[in-house]
Design an enzyme around this catalytic site. Structure first.
Site, PDB file in Angstrom:
ATOM      1  N   SER A   1       0.862  -1.179   0.000  1.00  0.00           N
ATOM      2  CA  SER A   1       0.000   0.000   0.000  1.00  0.00           C
ATOM      3  C   SER A   1       0.899   1.230   0.000  1.00  0.00           C
ATOM      4  CB  SER A   1      -0.905   0.006   1.237  1.00  0.00           C
ATOM      5  OG  SER A   1      -1.811   1.088   1.180  1.00  0.00           O
ATOM      6  N   GLU A   2       0.699   2.115  -0.978  1.00  0.00           N
ATOM      7  CA  GLU A   2       1.676   3.194  -1.148  1.00  0.00           C
ATOM      8  C   GLU A   2       1.721   4.191  -0.006  1.00  0.00           C
ATOM      9  OE1 GLU A   2      -1.640   4.691  -4.060  1.00  0.00           O
ATOM     10  OE2 GLU A   2      -0.884   2.761  -3.369  1.00  0.00           O
ATOM     11  N   ASN A   3       0.738   4.137   0.894  1.00  0.00           N
ATOM     12  CA  ASN A   3       0.824   5.036   2.044  1.00  0.00           C
ATOM     13  C   ASN A   3       1.785   4.511   3.112  1.00  0.00           C
ATOM     14  OD1 ASN A   3      -1.096   2.967   2.576  1.00  0.00           O
ATOM     15  ND2 ASN A   3      -1.893   4.122   4.308  1.00  0.00           N
TER      16      ASN A   3
END
Length: 219
Positions: A48-50
């Protein structure tokens, strides 16, 4: 086909494209259903890019606490044993460095050149997010979407909305079929026999090569 059936059909078919050990980024919405349909023995690492490597299954019931762990779409998330949290700079270094094998993304529009539009929603004020980095940095981009929206095709000769990426899409999976994107355009390689090729053509604006399409029932 009902909307929920279509989404599950798409997610299940996308899951067949993933290989054991792949690092996979899932977009918000429909793509988050994909892990539910992974074949037995196919374990992937969800990113997840966060800032999560090793995202776990969607929590439910008393396990939900979105104040602490959320995915890139802001929904409650979990982390698998052995997973980790990283900061945004490292997360995007993984993407930009080519360490993410596949991104499964939704779309507003895709065209016959493999261009993608999925961030500018008409009538809504939204930010770009990480989609631009993903389509430029990952090894494979799979678009998972319903073939039409409100009766209008999403597979066009040319995207009309602002682009997320140019010539970046490798594969399109809809409830109707599976479409490869190549240098010569779009090729229908597989279709659900609940739909005829003429029905698929009728809701596809782009030129579509159907000469080698095979009927493969969806489970």
């Amino acid at each position: 086909m009902k909307e929920w059936e279509a989404k599950r059909s798409i997610a299940a078919r996308v899951a067949q494209e993933l290989k054991k050990g792949d690092v996979v980024n899932l977009g918000i919405g429909l793509p988050t259903l994909v892990p539910d349909y992974l074949p037995e023995g196919v374990a992937v690492i969800l990113h997840s890019e966060n800032g999560i490597v090793g995202t776990g299954p969607k929590p439910c019931g008393g396990d939900v606490d979105a104040r602490y762990i959320v995915n890139a779409g802001g929904s409650a998330a979990s982390v698998e044993e052995g997973g980790c949290y990283i900061d945004s700079s490292l997360s995007f270094a993984l993407i930009r460095g080519g360490h993410v094998d596949c991104a499964v993304m939704g779309a507003l529009e895709v065209d016959e050149e493999g261009n993608l539009s999925n961030w500018a929603v008409p009538g809504r004020l939204v930010g770009m997010g990480g989609a631009m980095d993903l389509v430029a940095g990952v090894k494979k981009v799979i678009v998972a979407m319903e073939h039409t929206a409100k009766g209008k095709t999403r597979i066009l000769k040319k995207c009309r909305l602002p682009l997320t990426g140019s010539r970046c899409v490798n594969l399109i999976v809809t409830e109707m079929g599976v479409i490869e994107v190549g240098r010569s355009g779009l090729k229908l390689v597989e279709y659900d026999p609940r739909y005829s090729i003429s029905e698929i053509r009728a809701v596809t604006e782009a030129m579509l090569d159907t000469s080698e399409a095979q009927a493969v029932p969806r489970t």
